[in-house]
Write a protein that holds these residues in place. Structure first.
Motif, PDB file in Angstrom:
ATOM      1  N   GLY A 169     -12.098  48.596  39.100  1.00  0.00           N
ATOM      2  CA  GLY A 169     -13.239  47.822  38.639  1.00  0.00           C
ATOM      3  C   GLY A 169     -13.037  46.350  38.918  1.00  0.00           C
ATOM      4  N   THR A 170     -13.556  45.498  38.047  1.00  0.00           N
ATOM      5  CA  THR A 170     -13.468  44.060  38.229  1.00  0.00           C
ATOM      6  C   THR A 170     -12.732  43.441  37.056  1.00  0.00           C
ATOM      7  N   VAL A 171     -11.806  42.544  37.367  1.00  0.00           N
ATOM      8  CA  VAL A 171     -11.059  41.838  36.334  1.00  0.00           C
ATOM      9  C   VAL A 171     -11.128  40.344  36.628  1.00  0.00           C
ATOM     10  N   SER A 172     -11.324  39.537  35.580  1.00  0.00           N
ATOM     11  CA  SER A 172     -11.324  38.091  35.708  1.00  0.00           C
ATOM     12  C   SER A 172      -9.919  37.590  35.398  1.00  0.00           C
ATOM     13  N   ALA A 173      -9.311  36.909  36.364  1.00  0.00           N
ATOM     14  CA  ALA A 173      -7.921  36.495  36.218  1.00  0.00           C
ATOM     15  C   ALA A 173      -7.752  35.035  36.610  1.00  0.00           C
ATOM     16  N   ASP A 174      -6.704  34.411  36.067  1.00  0.00           N
ATOM     17  CA  ASP A 174      -6.330  33.077  36.512  1.00  0.00           C
ATOM     18  C   ASP A 174      -4.814  32.964  36.532  1.00  0.00           C
ATOM     19  N   VAL A 175      -4.329  31.886  37.151  1.00  0.00           N
ATOM     20  CA  VAL A 175      -2.895  31.622  37.278  1.00  0.00           C
ATOM     21  C   VAL A 175      -2.615  30.300  36.586  1.00  0.00           C
ATOM     22  N   VAL A 176      -1.620  30.312  35.674  1.00  0.00           N
ATOM     23  CA  VAL A 176      -1.279  29.111  34.922  1.00  0.00           C
ATOM     24  C   VAL A 176       0.213  28.832  35.079  1.00  0.00           C
ATOM     25  N   LEU A 177       0.607  27.569  34.846  1.00  0.00           N
ATOM     26  CA  LEU A 177       2.027  27.242  34.810  1.00  0.00           C
ATOM     27  C   LEU A 177       2.692  28.065  33.714  1.00  0.00           C
ATOM     28  N   ALA A 178       3.855  28.621  34.024  1.00  0.00           N
ATOM     29  CA  ALA A 178       4.528  29.521  33.091  1.00  0.00           C
ATOM     30  C   ALA A 178       4.705  28.883  31.722  1.00  0.00           C
ATOM     31  N   GLY A 179       4.293  29.626  30.690  1.00  0.00           N
ATOM     32  CA  GLY A 179       4.454  29.177  29.319  1.00  0.00           C
ATOM     33  C   GLY A 179       3.460  28.137  28.862  1.00  0.00           C
ATOM     34  N   THR A 180       2.417  27.860  29.689  1.00  0.00           N
ATOM     35  CA  THR A 180       1.419  26.850  29.334  1.00  0.00           C
ATOM     36  C   THR A 180       0.017  27.413  29.520  1.00  0.00           C
ATOM     37  N   LEU A 192     -10.932  45.559  42.109  1.00  0.00           N
ATOM     38  CA  LEU A 192      -9.769  46.419  42.246  1.00  0.00           C
ATOM     39  C   LEU A 192     -10.233  47.812  42.649  1.00  0.00           C
ATOM     40  N   THR A 193      -9.855  48.219  43.849  1.00  0.00           N
ATOM     41  CA  THR A 193     -10.347  49.454  44.448  1.00  0.00           C
ATOM     42  C   THR A 193      -9.562  50.660  43.959  1.00  0.00           C
ATOM     43  N   GLU A 194     -10.290  51.712  43.631  1.00  0.00           N
ATOM     44  CA  GLU A 194      -9.633  52.949  43.215  1.00  0.00           C
ATOM     45  C   GLU A 194      -8.807  53.521  44.354  1.00  0.00           C
ATOM     46  N   GLY A 195      -7.624  54.005  44.034  1.00  0.00           N
ATOM     47  CA  GLY A 195      -6.782  54.648  45.033  1.00  0.00           C
ATOM     48  C   GLY A 195      -6.202  53.698  46.055  1.00  0.00           C
ATOM     49  N   ALA A 196      -6.088  52.411  45.725  1.00  0.00           N
ATOM     50  CA  ALA A 196      -5.579  51.426  46.682  1.00  0.00           C
ATOM     51  C   ALA A 196      -4.730  50.398  45.949  1.00  0.00           C
TER      52      ALA A 196
END
Length: 267
Positions: A169-180, A192-196
């Motif tokens: 399905g679809t997921v909303s994600a972000d990347v942050v500085l570790a621990g912040t 996110l594709t099924e079976g892949a």
């Protein structure tokens, strides 16, 4: 950047293989990601130019190659064919039969150019699920990856990766500085594709900016049942593939770094 017809033909002539003639018993699958900011390059393998004017943030189509050793080199895009010192090189990179690999040209945490090969996980994924792999190839310290505001990967360092099993399905994600809560990239909606296996690369630098590149690799899953709607939750995968697993990289530790240098960057 996908391979042009000419580049694909060069691969076929040089290695005796084409995507349509893939044989998992004797061949390996290889993709190349250009994740060095602001530096178009030409890519050479075994002395032959394979990709002309390769632009940052682009990924080649996967290509089936005979298993064996390859000498890889990157030159500035405006350099004469194969002349002078390469920006990056890796001699004797071994591709074993049946492997699915991606070689990333990127920056280290300290901002130096590097070549890192990753083995792409093609193992089976349960019906209704996919695999998410996050690879840190940016000039940045350790990061956390969040989904829906919750940390699902913590302390990921360059040039490592971590994998999760996810409902398709679809997921909303972000990347942050570790621990912040300091956001470096995103938020972004990931399909996110099924079976892949969906692979996300965090790349770039503080000066040039940070970006995401994505790659999808088919896994050996049962027949797809359709992609459910809504956002996907994340669950940690027990087995996490690591860079270099299954690849013998003779001479990679002695890869030559020449030409343009990069200052250390931080998010």
């Amino acid at each position: 950047m996908a391979l042009t017809a000419g580049a694909a033909g060069a691969f076929a002539l040089l290695f005796g293989a084409t995507p349509a003639l893939a044989d998992s018993h004797t061949n390996a699958t290889l993709s190349v990601l250009h994740a060095v900011p602001e530096l178009p390059v030409d890519v050479y393998a075994n002395g032959e130019r394979l990709i002309d004017d390769f632009q940052p943030g682009t990924l080649t189509d996967p290509l089936s190659l005979p298993a064996g050793a390859y000498d890889l080199a990157l030159f500035p895009a405006d350099a004469a064919d194969g002349s002078g010192e390469p920006l990056l090189s890796a001699m004797g990179v071994e591709l074993p039969a049946g492997a699915d690999a991606t070689v990333a040209a990127h920056l280290t945490e300290a901002g130096e150019p590097a070549l890192t090969p990753f083995v792409n996980d093609t193992s089976e994924v349960a019906a209704g699920e996919g695999r998410l792999t996050v690879r840190h190839v940016a000039a940045a310290p350790a990061v956390d990856v969040r989904a829906g505001g919750e940390v699902v990967i913590d302390g990921l360092t360059n040039p490592n990766e971590e994998s999760l099993t996810v409902p398709a399905g679809t997921v909303s994600a972000d990347v942050v500085l570790a621990g912040t809560d300091t956001v470096a990239i995103g938020p972004a909606d990931l399909s996110l594709t099924e079976g892949a296996t969906t692979i996300v690369y965090a790349w770039g630098s503080g000066d040039a900016g940070y970006e995401l590149a994505t790659q999808t690799v088919q896994a050996g899953a049962s027949a797809p049942t359709g992609v459910p709607g809504g956002s996907a939750g994340l669950a940690a995968d027990e087995g996490m593939p690591a860079p270099l697993v299954g690849l013998t990289l003779a001479g990679l530790a002695g890869a030559a770094f020449a030409g343009r240098k990069y200052a250390t960057s931080r998010v």
